[in-house]
Design a protein around this motif. Structure first.
Motif, mmCIF file in Angstrom:
data_model
loop_
_atom_site.group_PDB
_atom_site.id
_atom_site.type_symbol
_atom_site.label_atom_id
_atom_site.label_comp_id
_atom_site.label_asym_id
_atom_site.label_seq_id
_atom_site.Cartn_x
_atom_site.Cartn_y
_atom_site.Cartn_z
ATOM 1 N N ILE A 1 53.164 31.923 48.511
ATOM 2 C CA ILE A 1 52.362 32.772 49.404
ATOM 3 C C ILE A 1 52.201 34.171 48.816
ATOM 4 C CG2 ILE A 1 52.220 33.793 51.704
ATOM 5 C CD1 ILE A 1 53.706 31.215 52.693
ATOM 6 N N PRO A 2 53.294 34.885 48.503
ATOM 7 C CA PRO A 2 53.080 36.200 47.884
ATOM 8 C C PRO A 2 52.466 36.093 46.488
ATOM 9 C CG PRO A 2 55.428 35.729 48.059
ATOM 10 C CD PRO A 2 54.706 34.650 48.789
ATOM 11 N N ALA A 3 52.746 35.013 45.779
ATOM 12 C CA ALA A 3 52.141 34.837 44.445
ATOM 13 C C ALA A 3 50.627 34.701 44.564
ATOM 14 C CB ALA A 3 52.728 33.612 43.759
ATOM 15 N N TYR A 4 50.172 33.981 45.571
ATOM 16 C CA TYR A 4 48.736 33.814 45.797
ATOM 17 C C TYR A 4 48.066 35.166 46.032
ATOM 18 C CZ TYR A 4 44.445 32.819 48.336
ATOM 19 O OH TYR A 4 43.150 32.807 48.750
ATOM 20 N N PHE A 5 48.607 35.931 46.983
ATOM 21 C CA PHE A 5 47.995 37.223 47.290
ATOM 22 C C PHE A 5 48.119 38.188 46.114
ATOM 23 C CE2 PHE A 5 48.541 35.557 51.598
ATOM 24 C CZ PHE A 5 47.245 35.742 52.059
ATOM 25 N N GLY A 6 49.255 38.196 45.450
ATOM 26 C CA GLY A 6 49.429 39.054 44.284
ATOM 27 C C GLY A 6 48.448 38.718 43.177
ATOM 28 N N PHE A 7 48.243 37.444 42.929
ATOM 29 C CA PHE A 7 47.325 37.020 41.875
ATOM 30 C C PHE A 7 45.896 37.447 42.182
ATOM 31 C CE2 PHE A 7 44.362 33.830 40.168
ATOM 32 C CZ PHE A 7 44.577 34.037 38.813
ATOM 33 N N PHE A 8 45.430 37.156 43.390
ATOM 34 C CA PHE A 8 44.038 37.449 43.702
ATOM 35 C C PHE A 8 43.790 38.937 43.922
ATOM 36 C CE2 PHE A 8 43.849 32.861 44.405
ATOM 37 C CZ PHE A 8 42.726 32.579 43.647
ATOM 38 N N ILE A 9 44.771 39.683 44.397
ATOM 39 C CA ILE A 9 44.609 41.139 44.505
ATOM 40 C C ILE A 9 44.540 41.754 43.113
ATOM 41 C CG2 ILE A 9 45.778 43.269 45.191
ATOM 42 C CD1 ILE A 9 46.708 41.741 47.712
ATOM 43 N N SER A 10 45.414 41.327 42.214
ATOM 44 C CA SER A 10 45.365 41.868 40.851
ATOM 45 C C SER A 10 44.087 41.449 40.137
ATOM 46 C CB SER A 10 46.588 41.424 40.048
ATOM 47 O OG SER A 10 46.569 40.032 39.828
ATOM 48 N N LEU A 11 43.570 40.273 40.447
ATOM 49 C CA LEU A 11 42.309 39.830 39.868
ATOM 50 C C LEU A 11 41.163 40.726 40.333
ATOM 51 C CD1 LEU A 11 41.016 37.608 38.114
ATOM 52 C CD2 LEU A 11 40.688 36.296 40.201
ATOM 53 N N GLU A 12 41.148 41.065 41.616
ATOM 54 C CA GLU A 12 40.128 41.978 42.131
ATOM 55 C C GLU A 12 40.241 43.364 41.499
ATOM 56 O OE1 GLU A 12 37.470 41.582 44.166
ATOM 57 O OE2 GLU A 12 37.893 39.445 44.004
ATOM 58 N N MET A 13 41.471 43.856 41.328
ATOM 59 C CA MET A 13 41.667 45.161 40.699
ATOM 60 C C MET A 13 41.175 45.149 39.268
ATOM 61 S SD MET A 13 45.381 46.090 42.339
ATOM 62 C CE MET A 13 45.695 47.456 41.235
ATOM 63 N N ALA A 14 41.425 44.059 38.559
ATOM 64 C CA ALA A 14 40.967 43.948 37.165
ATOM 65 C C ALA A 14 39.440 43.903 37.109
ATOM 66 C CB ALA A 14 41.564 42.709 36.513
ATOM 67 N N LYS A 15 38.811 43.217 38.044
ATOM 68 C CA LYS A 15 37.346 43.167 38.074
ATOM 69 C C LYS A 15 36.766 44.548 38.337
ATOM 70 C CE LYS A 15 36.747 38.407 39.627
ATOM 71 N NZ LYS A 15 36.314 37.550 40.746
ATOM 72 N N GLU A 16 37.398 45.324 39.254
ATOM 73 C CA GLU A 16 36.928 46.663 39.535
ATOM 74 C C GLU A 16 37.056 47.581 38.326
ATOM 75 O OE1 GLU A 16 38.920 48.174 42.971
ATOM 76 O OE2 GLU A 16 38.071 46.649 44.297
ATOM 77 N N ARG A 17 38.159 47.477 37.606
ATOM 78 C CA ARG A 17 38.358 48.306 36.416
ATOM 79 C C ARG A 17 37.360 47.970 35.322
ATOM 80 N NH1 ARG A 17 44.848 48.748 35.581
ATOM 81 N NH2 ARG A 17 45.220 50.047 37.411
ATOM 82 N N SER A 18 37.072 46.700 35.153
ATOM 83 C CA SER A 18 36.135 46.317 34.100
ATOM 84 C C SER A 18 34.704 46.690 34.460
ATOM 85 C CB SER A 18 36.241 44.811 33.813
ATOM 86 O OG SER A 18 35.777 44.070 34.927
ATOM 87 N N ALA A 19 34.420 46.848 35.743
ATOM 88 C CA ALA A 19 33.071 47.223 36.174
ATOM 89 C C ALA A 19 32.818 48.715 35.959
ATOM 90 C CB ALA A 19 32.874 46.878 37.640
ATOM 91 N N ARG A 20 33.849 49.496 35.814
ATOM 92 C CA ARG A 20 33.675 50.952 35.626
ATOM 93 C C ARG A 20 33.180 51.304 34.283
ATOM 94 N NH1 ARG A 20 39.139 53.409 38.292
ATOM 95 N NH2 ARG A 20 38.902 52.396 40.264
#
Length: 91
Positions: free
Chosen positions: A72-91
């Motif tokens: 459960i925490p691994a799921y949320f941690g993975f997808f939250i970090s994935l979203e953060m990485a997408k935001e950083r690459s979009a900058r």
């Protein structure tokens, strides 16, 4: 006879879309996310099962349940970090 046709039409309108129509609608809106969720769940359960069966074969059964709950925490941690990485690459 026209009264019975009108009654059937009104009943259909009140019941709303069929189950198949609702499923199609949900899948068209959330299909990719649902597929990602399913793949993560299958990978996590597979990994937890392999760890329990092969890396810790003498461990009590509750260890498997803890591995599963850790998903459960691994799921949320993975997808939250994935979203953060997408935001950083979009900058």
């Amino acid at each position: 006879m026209p009264d019975s046709d009108a009654a059937e039409t009104q009943d259909d309108e009140r019941t709303g879309p069929s189950v198949a129509d609702r499923a199609r609608n949900v899948l068209s809106e959330n299909g990719t996310g649902m597929l990602q969720d399913l793949l993560f769940a299958l990978a996590w359960v597979g990994l937890a099962s392999l760890l329990y069966d092969f890396a810790f074969p003498m461990a009590p059964r509750w260890v498997l349940y803890m591995f599963m709950l850790a998903g459960i925490p691994a799921y949320f941690g993975f997808f939250i970090s994935l979203e953060m990485a997408k935001e950083r690459s979009a900058r």
